[in-house]
Design an enzyme around this catalytic site. Structure first.
Site, PDB file in Angstrom:
ATOM      1  N   CYS A 105       5.880  -0.640   4.094  1.00 50.04           N
ATOM      2  CA  CYS A 105       5.963  -1.007   2.952  1.00 50.04           C
ATOM      3  C   CYS A 105       7.499  -0.486   2.391  1.00 50.04           C
ATOM      4  O   CYS A 105       8.050  -0.864   1.699  1.00 50.04           O
ATOM      5  CB  CYS A 105       4.369  -1.176   1.900  1.00 50.04           C
ATOM      6  SG  CYS A 105       3.701  -2.170   2.320  1.00 50.04           S
ATOM      7  N   SER A 133       1.173  -1.016  -0.577  1.00 46.63           N
ATOM      8  CA  SER A 133       0.639  -0.337   0.327  1.00 46.63           C
ATOM      9  C   SER A 133       0.851   0.711  -0.490  1.00 46.63           C
ATOM     10  O   SER A 133       2.066   1.264   0.991  1.00 46.63           O
ATOM     11  CB  SER A 133      -1.400   0.271   1.305  1.00 46.63           C
ATOM     12  OG  SER A 133      -1.362   0.838   1.242  1.00 46.63           O
ATOM     13  N   LEU A 176       0.421   4.409   1.095  1.00 45.00           N
ATOM     14  CA  LEU A 176       0.259   4.737   2.281  1.00 45.00           C
ATOM     15  C   LEU A 176       1.207   3.919   3.641  1.00 45.00           C
ATOM     16  O   LEU A 176       1.236   4.814   4.471  1.00 45.00           O
ATOM     17  CB  LEU A 176      -1.151   4.841   2.815  1.00 45.00           C
ATOM     18  CG  LEU A 176      -1.822   6.045   3.917  1.00 45.00           C
ATOM     19  CD1 LEU A 176      -1.398   7.208   3.841  1.00 45.00           C
ATOM     20  CD2 LEU A 176      -3.240   5.333   4.056  1.00 45.00           C
ATOM     21  N   SER A 177       1.539   2.897   3.540  1.00 43.18           N
ATOM     22  CA  SER A 177       1.766   1.938   4.379  1.00 43.18           C
ATOM     23  C   SER A 177       3.558   2.366   4.140  1.00 43.18           C
ATOM     24  O   SER A 177       4.182   2.019   3.226  1.00 43.18           O
ATOM     25  CB  SER A 177       2.173   1.075   4.535  1.00 43.18           C
ATOM     26  OG  SER A 177       2.270  -0.337   5.195  1.00 43.18           O
ATOM     27  N   VAL A 178       4.110   3.158   5.462  1.00 45.35           N
ATOM     28  CA  VAL A 178       5.660   3.005   5.389  1.00 45.35           C
ATOM     29  C   VAL A 178       6.564   2.192   6.089  1.00 45.35           C
ATOM     30  O   VAL A 178       7.803   1.606   5.313  1.00 45.35           O
ATOM     31  CB  VAL A 178       5.509   4.232   7.049  1.00 45.35           C
ATOM     32  CG1 VAL A 178       7.061   4.079   7.486  1.00 45.35           C
ATOM     33  CG2 VAL A 178       4.768   5.623   6.812  1.00 45.35           C
TER      34      VAL A 178
END
Ligand SMILES: N[C@@H](CCC(=O)N[C@@H](CS)C(=O)NCC(=O)O)C(=O)O
Length: 216
Positions: free
Chosen positions: A15, A9, A11-13
């Site tokens: 990731c 995602s 938005l996912s740090v």
């Protein structure tokens, strides 16, 4: 080598950490974007990742989750040397120590940025906990160039990436790690070494804007 697949995602740090480490060690990733709270809760997915979180990596049938564990794996398996995550246990434990700190730091930051994604507000007492972590981080960096030993390691990549999550905190929270000279200097040293972190910061900001717009 066929590329590994990252279920991601923007938005996912966490990731972002996997993408950063894969890039640094030279591993190709095929990126598949998912909405974790929807896509990863099916019975099939929960067998692969009982935590229903991104990042998830599929390395030719080996399913991995937890960003720091994935990063340790990528370095141990694919890096050309062990400088980022040393094999020497006396050196490795220093990196591990910082990675456990980092997990906690990210959890504290999440308490500030997460509520707004669901139209809720943060609890001001959680800001104090984040500031406490920043003070700890500043002490760790006293008279030090890097977080664990003489060279840049996974610990620096992980903590610098978690700090990207500050971009996601509402302005009203006043979360500011750069008030600490030790953190500011170390981060600027990190950005000189790894300028791509700026692109990830921008990517997270943009993903957050899109998400907040979609909620209006
Ligand atoms: N400790 C985990 C945290 C992963 C995490 O919290 N992922 C979030 C996105 S940043 C997620 O997938 N949340 C969806 C859910 O929990 O259902 C890691 O580092 O991988």
């Amino acid at each position: 080598m066929p590329p590994l697949t990252l279920y991601n995602s923007n938005l996912s740090v966490p990731c972002r950490l996997v993408r950063i480490v894969a890039g640094v060690v030279g591993v190709d990733l095929k990126i598949v974007n998912v909405v974790p709270r929807v896509d990863l809760r099916t019975p099939e997915w929960l067998k692969k990742n009982p935590q229903h979180t991104v990042p998830v990596v599929d390395d030719n049938g080996l399913w991995l989750n937890e960003s720091r564990a994935i990063s340790m794996y990528l370095i141990s398996k694919y890096a050309k040397d062990d400088s980022l995550y040393p094999k020497d246990v006396n050196k490795r434990v220093l990196v591990d120590q910082r990675l456990f700190f980092d997990q906690d730091l990210f959890g504290r930051l999440a308490k500030i940025f997460h509520p707004q994604l669901f139209g809720k507000s943060f609890d001001p007492s959680d800001v104090e906990k984040v500031n406490d972590s920043f003070e700890s981080l500043s002490r760790m960096l006293e008279d030090k160039q890097w977080l664990a030993g003489e060279n840049i390691t996974l610990a620096d990549y992980a903590v610098a990436t978690s700090l990207v999550a500050v971009e996601k905190t509402p302005k009203a929270a006043g979360v500011d790690h750069l008030k600490h000279a030790n953190i500011k200097q170390w981060l600027s040293r990190f950005e000189d070494r790894y300028p791509q972190i700026l692109e990830h910061r921008k990517g997270v900001r943009e993903a957050l804007e899109q998400r907040l717009q979609s909620m209006k």
